[in-house]
Design a protein around this motif. Structure first.
Motif, PDB file in Angstrom:
ATOM      1  N   TRP A 109       0.594  -0.995  -0.026  1.00 32.57           N
ATOM      2  CA  TRP A 109      -0.005   0.018   0.348  1.00 32.57           C
ATOM      3  C   TRP A 109       1.109   1.220   0.174  1.00 32.57           C
ATOM      4  O   TRP A 109       1.924   1.683   0.955  1.00 32.57           O
ATOM      5  CB  TRP A 109      -0.495   0.008   1.267  1.00 32.57           C
ATOM      6  N   CYS A 125       0.306  -3.377  -5.659  1.00 34.59           N
ATOM      7  CA  CYS A 125       0.177  -2.266  -4.608  1.00 34.59           C
ATOM      8  C   CYS A 125      -0.860  -1.404  -5.316  1.00 34.59           C
ATOM      9  O   CYS A 125      -1.394  -1.092  -6.610  1.00 34.59           O
ATOM     10  CB  CYS A 125       1.614  -1.512  -5.368  1.00 34.59           C
ATOM     11  N   VAL A 128      -3.029   3.826  -1.181  1.00 34.96           N
ATOM     12  CA  VAL A 128      -4.414   4.690  -0.472  1.00 34.96           C
ATOM     13  C   VAL A 128      -3.622   6.123  -0.111  1.00 34.96           C
ATOM     14  O   VAL A 128      -3.030   6.773   0.415  1.00 34.96           O
ATOM     15  CB  VAL A 128      -3.599   3.422   0.582  1.00 34.96           C
ATOM     16  N   ALA A 283      -9.012  -0.300  -1.885  1.00 31.78           N
ATOM     17  CA  ALA A 283      -7.141  -0.792  -1.286  1.00 31.78           C
ATOM     18  C   ALA A 283      -6.997  -2.599  -1.055  1.00 31.78           C
ATOM     19  O   ALA A 283      -6.176  -3.363  -1.617  1.00 31.78           O
ATOM     20  CB  ALA A 283      -6.672  -0.585   0.316  1.00 31.78           C
ATOM     21  N   THR A 287      -6.095  -5.255  -4.135  1.00 30.21           N
ATOM     22  CA  THR A 287      -4.260  -6.000  -3.689  1.00 30.21           C
ATOM     23  C   THR A 287      -5.417  -7.476  -2.854  1.00 30.21           C
ATOM     24  O   THR A 287      -4.479  -8.290  -3.073  1.00 30.21           O
ATOM     25  CB  THR A 287      -3.650  -5.133  -3.127  1.00 30.21           C
TER      26      THR A 287
END
Length: 405
Positions: A109, A125, A128, A283, A287
Motif C-alpha cells: 500500500w 500495489c 492509499v 485497497a 490487492t
C-alpha cells in the motif's frame, strides 16, 4: 480478516511517528468489520502490516517464520536508484534492502501514487489516501476551542523547513513544538492555532503530508500548504499556494480569510468525497481480493509471487482468503514472533540522556541505563536484567526526571 500492524522493524522513536498514520488504517479497516491489532511483534494468525524500514536478512527471516505480510510504503523511489534523493546513511542500505523484503509481500500500500509503478514489480500495489472518518473527529470542545496563535506547524526539522519558518517568522509568530509523541498532543496543538502550515520535506518533495492535512481537516482548522508537484485530493481541499505565489505572502494573506467557514466547507467536502471506509475497501479489493488489477498488464506480473511459494492462489473460485493465512499447526507453533535478541531486527540505539541515565532503545523497550554502569551488551539478556525499562520514551524520561528530584 485479522490485520496486525507491527513496528518490529522500527526503533521506539520511529514507531512513535507511525501512530498518526495508523489511526487512519485502524478507522478504515474496523469500519469494514475487520479485526485490527498493533504492537512490536508479529502474529502468524494475521496478515501482518509492516512499514518500510528494512535491513539485509529481514525478508529471509520473515519467510523462514512463515509470516504473511503486506507493506505500507511511504518513501519515494528516485531516479538515482535510492529513496527520497538521499545518499546519506542509512538511506542507501534501506533502499537496497527493500527488494528482499518486498518480494515476499502479499501486497504494498503506497502513500504516494507515482511510486506505485516501481513498487508493483514486487507485489500488487495500490495508492492509499487518508480519508474522512467520524472516529477521527476531535471532541467538540476541542474543535470549538478559541485559537491563541495565528500560525502553527508540527513535524520533523529539515534544513528546508527551518529556512521557511525563519523567513515567515520575520513577519509573524510561528509556533513549532519540538516534540509531540501522541495523537492527543497533535490534536491539542492544532486547536491552539487559527491556521496550520504545511511544508514539503525538501524542495523536490512531490506531495503535501497526508497525515498533517487529514488532522487539520478533521479539526476544522484552515491549513495553508506550499505548492507541490502533485496536489492530491486532500491538497485540493486546503489552501494551496498558486504556482506563481510567494509562499510567505500567501500565508500572511490567509489571515484575512473567514477561516472557520473555509474549514467547515472543507470538512464537509472531505467527508463526502473521501470516506476512509471506501478508500480502504478499494485497497483490499485491488490487492487482496482481485489482485489482477493491481498487477496491471499480465506481462508486468512477476514470475513468482509469495502466493505461489506457499502453494496457493487467489481466484474467482470462491475460496475464502482467510484460509490462506492460517498456521499449519496452531497448537505446535507459537503465534507471536518477536525476533528477540536477533541483531538483524534489534540493535541498541542511544535516544537521549536525562540526569544520571542514558536512554537506550532496544527490542521495543526504552531502558534507563545508569551512567555509572560499565558497558552493557544489550543483546545479552542476562546483562539487561535489572535495568529499568519502559514501553515508551516518555515513560523513561519521566522516571529519569523523578530520579533527579
Amino acid at each position: 480478516m485479522h490485520f496486525h500492524f507491527s513496528h518490529i522493524n522500527h526503533n521506539i522513536v520511529g514507531a512513535s511517528t507511525l501512530n498518526d498514520m495508523y489511526d487512519w488504517f485502524y478507522a478504515g479497516l474496523t469500519s469494514l468489520g475487520h479485526q485490527v491489532t498493533r504492537n512490536a511483534a508479529l502474529d502468524r494468525r494475521a496478515i501482518n502490516i509492516l512499514w518500510e524500514n528494512f535491513r539485509p536478512g529481514m525478508g529471509a527471516s520473515l519467510a523462514a517464520e512463515n509470516i504473511k505480510y503486506g507493506i505500507i510504503a511511504t518513501e519515494i523511489p528516485d531516479s538515482h536508484g535510492g529513496f527520497n534523493w538521499r545518499s546519506d546513511d542509512p538511506w542507501p542500505l534501506r533502499f537496497s534492502s527493500f527488494a528482499e523484503t518486498a518480494s515476499g509481500a502479499l501486497f504494498i500500500w503506497s502513500m504516494i501514487e507515482d511510486s506505485c509503478a516501481y513498487y508493483s514489480q514486487f507485489a500488487p500495489c495500490v495508492f492509499v489516501e487518508l480519508g474522512f472518518s467520524e472516529s477521527l473527529l476531535p471532541k467538540k470542545s476541542i474543535i470549538n476551542r478559541k485559537p491563541t496563535h495565528d500560525f502553527g506547524f508540527f513535524g520533523l526539522h529539515t534544513p528546508y523547513r527551518d529556512k521557511l519558518v525563519e523567513d515567515l517568522s520575520r513577519n509573524c509568530k510561528v509556533i513549532w513544538p519540538e516534540y509531540m509523541s501522541s495523537t492527543s498532543d497533535i490534536i491539542d496543538f492544532i486547536s491552539t492555532t487559527r491556521i496550520g502550515l504545511n511544508f514539503r520535506q525538501s524542495e523536490v518533495w512531490p506531495i503535501p503530508s497526508p497525515t498533517r492535512l487529514g488532522r487539520y481537516l478533521h479539526s476544522k482548522r484552515l491549513l495553508v500548504s506550499e505548492r507541490t508537484k502533485t496536489p492530491t485530493r486532500q491538497g485540493l481541499l486546503v489552501e494551496m499556494a498558486p504556482p506563481e505565489a510567494d509562499y510567505r505572502e500567501f500565508c500572511l494573506s490567509a489571515l484575512e480569510f473567514d477561516w472557520r467557514q473555509k474549514a467547515d466547507d472543507a470538512l464537509h467536502k472531505y467527508s463526502v468525497d473521501m470516506p476512509m471506509h471506501r478508500i480502504m475497501q478499494q485497497a483490499l479489493d485491488l490487492t487482496l481480493i482481485d489482485r489482477s488489477h493491481a498487477w496491471g498488464r499480465s506481462s508486468e506480473r512477476p514470475r513468482h509471487t509469495v502466493i505461489e511459494r506457499v502453494g496457493a492462489s487467489l481466484s474467482a473460485s470462491g475460496r475464502k482468503i482467510a484460509d490462506l493465512f492460517q498456521p499449519r499447526n496452531e497448537r505446535s507453533v507459537s503465534c507471536t514472533v518477536s525476533f528477540e535478541d536477533n541483531q538483524i531486527w534489534h540493535q541498541p540505539l542511544h535516544v537521549g540522556s536525562v540526569g544520571d541515565f542514558e536512554l537506550i532503545d532496544y527490542s521495543g523497550l526504552c531502558y534507563c541505563l545508569n551512567k555509572s554502569k560499565h558497558q552493557v551488551d544489550f543483546t545479552d539478556k542476562k546483562q539487561r536484567q535489572g535495568i529499568v525499562s519502559f514501553q515508551s520514551i516518555d515513560e523513561a524520561r519521566a522516571y529519569a526526571i523523578r530520579s533527579i528530584v
